[in-house]
Motif scaffolding. Structure first.
Motif, PDB file in Angstrom:
ATOM      1  N   ALA A  39       0.827  -1.208   0.000  1.00 56.60           N
ATOM      2  CA  ALA A  39       0.000   0.000   0.000  1.00 56.60           C
ATOM      3  C   ALA A  39       0.861   1.257   0.000  1.00 56.60           C
ATOM      4  O   ALA A  39       0.476   2.285   0.558  1.00 56.60           O
ATOM      5  N   GLY A  40       2.017   1.164  -0.629  1.00 59.47           N
ATOM      6  CA  GLY A  40       2.912   2.308  -0.764  1.00 59.47           C
ATOM      7  C   GLY A  40       3.807   2.545   0.430  1.00 59.47           C
ATOM      8  O   GLY A  40       4.666   3.422   0.391  1.00 59.47           O
ATOM      9  N   LEU A  41       3.639   1.756   1.498  1.00 65.16           N
ATOM     10  CA  LEU A  41       4.389   1.943   2.740  1.00 65.16           C
ATOM     11  C   LEU A  41       5.440   0.849   2.927  1.00 65.16           C
ATOM     12  O   LEU A  41       5.248  -0.291   2.510  1.00 65.16           O
ATOM     13  N   HIS A  42       6.514   1.205   3.610  1.00 66.86           N
ATOM     14  CA  HIS A  42       7.492   0.233   4.082  1.00 66.86           C
ATOM     15  C   HIS A  42       7.058  -0.244   5.461  1.00 66.86           C
ATOM     16  O   HIS A  42       6.655   0.554   6.306  1.00 66.86           O
ATOM     17  N   TRP A  43       7.125  -1.562   5.664  1.00 63.22           N
ATOM     18  CA  TRP A  43       6.665  -2.164   6.920  1.00 63.22           C
ATOM     19  C   TRP A  43       7.859  -2.844   7.591  1.00 63.22           C
ATOM     20  O   TRP A  43       8.064  -4.056   7.420  1.00 63.22           O
ATOM     21  N   PRO A  44       8.626  -2.114   8.379  1.00 66.80           N
ATOM     22  CA  PRO A  44       9.814  -2.708   9.005  1.00 66.80           C
ATOM     23  C   PRO A  44       9.429  -3.884   9.902  1.00 66.80           C
ATOM     24  O   PRO A  44       8.433  -3.833  10.625  1.00 66.80           O
TER      25      PRO A  44
END
Ligand SMILES: [Mg+2]
Ligand SMILES: [Mg+2]
Ligand SMILES: [Mg+2]
Lengths: 158, 158, 158
Positions: free
Chosen positions: A21-26
């Protein structure tokens, strides 16, 4: 109005960071694939391209396109939007649902919606569901995303 | 117009009665899940909430909400519709497809459509398909439902 | 506007020729099913029928209908369109996505779109995706197709 729909699927891949969804999920298991495996963004692009009669993401974005090395969702969305505009449309709204066990969307739903809506200059709703432990999403093998979009002529008010 | 889409899946569960598309199906294997496992109603709610930009059923209806103990589809639909109205929209129409081997929809399609259309005050079409013995629906492990909805502003004629 | 959505799935079957998106695909593994197993056309018909409030393809086209022996997609689409017209609608546009490993759509996308658009007298976009080797489509067991359609009243301009 024109409508389009798109499904995209990517398998989990321990060697990749998660972009969704366009986000980085660390700290989350990533998704495989050309580019960053962002199934939600790819589904949105396919819905938009389909509504505009422009084919699909696979034909628009060749896998050997040097612009796409390490590209994230914003690159795909901005390029798709430019094509949609050039075809005489603007985005009415977008609905995208993330189907899978992980990541948990709700803490970052507003952030994802704000990012995607800002790029597309239209409301984008991001929802999530699981498949009750059934199928490849239920077994945690990957993530699917299902998007629908409505387009309107550029010169007509909603 | 605003559009939204939603998929929902529930696994079969011998210990439950079947509730699907707002109806009780005596003698049919039930679906598991919080509330009554009505995948068709949940998919409709997700499509409506997504079109209205209101997130998804998981965030609107917390699993510990005491109103939802033993709740059936009508409760979810009426609450969803109130939120859609409060957001300034009314329902244009809804399309929902039940994907699975059982139950056989056709003898009760009109009954389901009448119930759901009455609650939402808009046309609701309920369709059904199988997946040709493929996947979790084809193996009879559960039921999926796929819904799309269109909303229009409350003060604009269709 | 009215919207509708439809999913259809058919399993691969070595004994059949492949018909998909209204086209014959010589040399490709075929799909099983009543009629010719054309999942893309069936998904479109279900989306159109659902948007028009006319049920689904299974009720409209009985499997013992003699007109459907050896029928291909054009027969289903023309009959569906006649019902949509009789219900007071015409087609705004259609979006259909073919989900599977084979056949490769891109060399014949324009041909498929031209055929389907000509029959429906409206824009039809045909897209394709894989499921990253996951699920029944990823294992090459069959093909799924996902369609959305928008209808408008027959007497109203788009
Ligand atoms: Mg992708
Ligand atoms: Mg549910
Ligand atoms: Mg079929």
């Amino acid at each position: 109005p024109r409508i389009g729909t798109g499904l995209d699927v990517h398998a989990f891949d321990d060697a990749s960071p998660l972009w969704l969804a366009g986000l980085h999920w660390p700290g989350e298991q990533g998704l495989s694939g050309h580019s960053d495996g962002d199934a939600a963004v790819h589904a949105i692009c396919d819905a938009l391209l389909s509504a505009a009669g422009l084919g699909d993401i696979g034909t628009i974005f060749g896998t050997d396109d040097p612009r796409l090395v390490d590209a994230h969702g914003d690159v795909f969305l901005r390029e798709t939007l430019a094509l949609v505009h050039a075809a005489g449309f603007r985005v009415g709204n977008v609905s995208v649902q993330i189907i899978g066990n992980r990541p948990k969307l709700s803490p970052r739903r507003a952030e994802a919606q704000s990012l995607l809506s800002g790029i597309l200059d239209a409301p984008v709703n991001v929802s999530a569901t699981t498949t009750d432990a059934l199928g490849f999403t239920g077994r945690g093998e990957g993530v699917a995303a299902l998007a629908s979009a409505v387009l309107v002529p550029r010169d007509v008010a909603l």
